[in-house]
Design a protein around this motif. Structure first.
Motif, PDB file in Angstrom:
ATOM      1  N   THR A 153       0.848  -1.180   0.000  1.00 41.57           N
ATOM      2  CA  THR A 153       0.000   0.000   0.000  1.00 41.57           C
ATOM      3  C   THR A 153       0.887   1.234   0.000  1.00 41.57           C
ATOM      4  OG1 THR A 153      -2.018   0.944   0.935  1.00 41.57           O
ATOM      5  CG2 THR A 153      -0.307   0.273   2.509  1.00 41.57           C
ATOM      6  N   ALA A 172      -6.835   6.521   5.361  1.00 33.85           N
ATOM      7  CA  ALA A 172      -7.533   5.559   6.228  1.00 33.85           C
ATOM      8  C   ALA A 172      -7.594   6.025   7.682  1.00 33.85           C
ATOM      9  CB  ALA A 172      -6.873   4.188   6.140  1.00 33.85           C
ATOM     10  N   TRP A 197      -2.995  -2.770  -2.000  1.00 37.69           N
ATOM     11  CA  TRP A 197      -3.973  -3.034  -0.948  1.00 37.69           C
ATOM     12  C   TRP A 197      -4.467  -1.691  -0.433  1.00 37.69           C
ATOM     13  CZ3 TRP A 197      -4.089  -2.150   4.440  1.00 37.69           C
ATOM     14  CH2 TRP A 197      -5.027  -2.911   5.153  1.00 37.69           C
ATOM     15  N   ASN A 198      -5.753  -1.410  -0.638  1.00 39.56           N
ATOM     16  CA  ASN A 198      -6.321  -0.142  -0.195  1.00 39.56           C
ATOM     17  C   ASN A 198      -7.064  -0.362   1.116  1.00 39.56           C
ATOM     18  OD1 ASN A 198      -7.704   2.236   0.242  1.00 39.56           O
ATOM     19  ND2 ASN A 198      -8.282   2.483  -1.896  1.00 39.56           N
ATOM     20  N   LEU A 230      -9.012   1.464   2.790  1.00 38.06           N
ATOM     21  CA  LEU A 230     -10.394   1.939   2.783  1.00 38.06           C
ATOM     22  C   LEU A 230     -11.338   0.913   2.171  1.00 38.06           C
ATOM     23  CD1 LEU A 230      -9.856   5.693   1.825  1.00 38.06           C
ATOM     24  CD2 LEU A 230     -10.485   4.754   4.057  1.00 38.06           C
ATOM     25  N   ASP A 231     -10.858   0.183   1.167  1.00 32.74           N
ATOM     26  CA  ASP A 231     -11.675  -0.855   0.524  1.00 32.74           C
ATOM     27  C   ASP A 231     -11.630  -2.175   1.273  1.00 32.74           C
ATOM     28  OD1 ASP A 231     -12.262   0.929  -1.496  1.00 32.74           O
ATOM     29  OD2 ASP A 231     -10.734   0.144  -2.856  1.00 32.74           O
ATOM     30  N   GLU A 232     -10.450  -2.509   1.767  1.00 37.01           N
ATOM     31  CA  GLU A 232     -10.216  -3.845   2.314  1.00 37.01           C
ATOM     32  C   GLU A 232     -10.703  -4.056   3.747  1.00 37.01           C
ATOM     33  OE1 GLU A 232      -9.057  -6.252   0.433  1.00 37.01           O
ATOM     34  OE2 GLU A 232      -8.336  -5.114  -1.280  1.00 37.01           O
ATOM     35  N   GLY A 283     -12.887  -1.776   5.327  1.00 38.00           N
ATOM     36  CA  GLY A 283     -14.170  -1.121   5.511  1.00 38.00           C
ATOM     37  C   GLY A 283     -14.181   0.125   6.368  1.00 38.00           C
TER      38      GLY A 283
END
Length: 104
Positions: free
Chosen positions: A22, A30, A96-97, A99-101, A103
């Motif tokens: 990331t 995040a 690897w984000n 914010l997406d991974e 939640g």
């Protein structure tokens, strides 16, 4: 630097799965400070040897901590990540984000 900020940064970095990377900026977003990517880098000046700092790089996939390139390249290679020079190959595919991974 706020100790709470540093603790949040370290907690997110510990969540990065093996074989993924990331960026400083993604971590800053995040933890709620989207314009503080440099502060994330500064937080990483001191960490334990087994801490996965090697999974964090610049937004373009470059390992920007020059003194760490050999060590980080070796650790990333053990995880199946190829690095040429200081550029992580296939960066977008292994990004690897948080914010997406997780939640946020």
């Amino acid at each position: 630097m706020n100790e709470n900020f540093k603790q949040q940064v370290f907690e997110i970095i510990k969540m990065i799965p093996e074989g993924r990377v990331t960026s400083y900026g993604a971590i800053a977003k995040a933890v709620g400070f989207p314009n503080h990517a440099r502060h994330v880098g500064n937080a990483l000046r001191n960490y334990e040897e087994d801490f996965p700092a090697h999974r964090v790089c610049a937004a373009c996939g470059i390992i920007s901590a020059e003194s760490c390139i050999p060590k980080f390249t070796k650790k990333l290679a053990k995880e199946g990540i190829e690095v040429k020079g200081n550029k992580i190959q296939n960066f977008k595919q292994i990004f690897w984000n948080p914010l997406d991974e997780i939640g946020f």
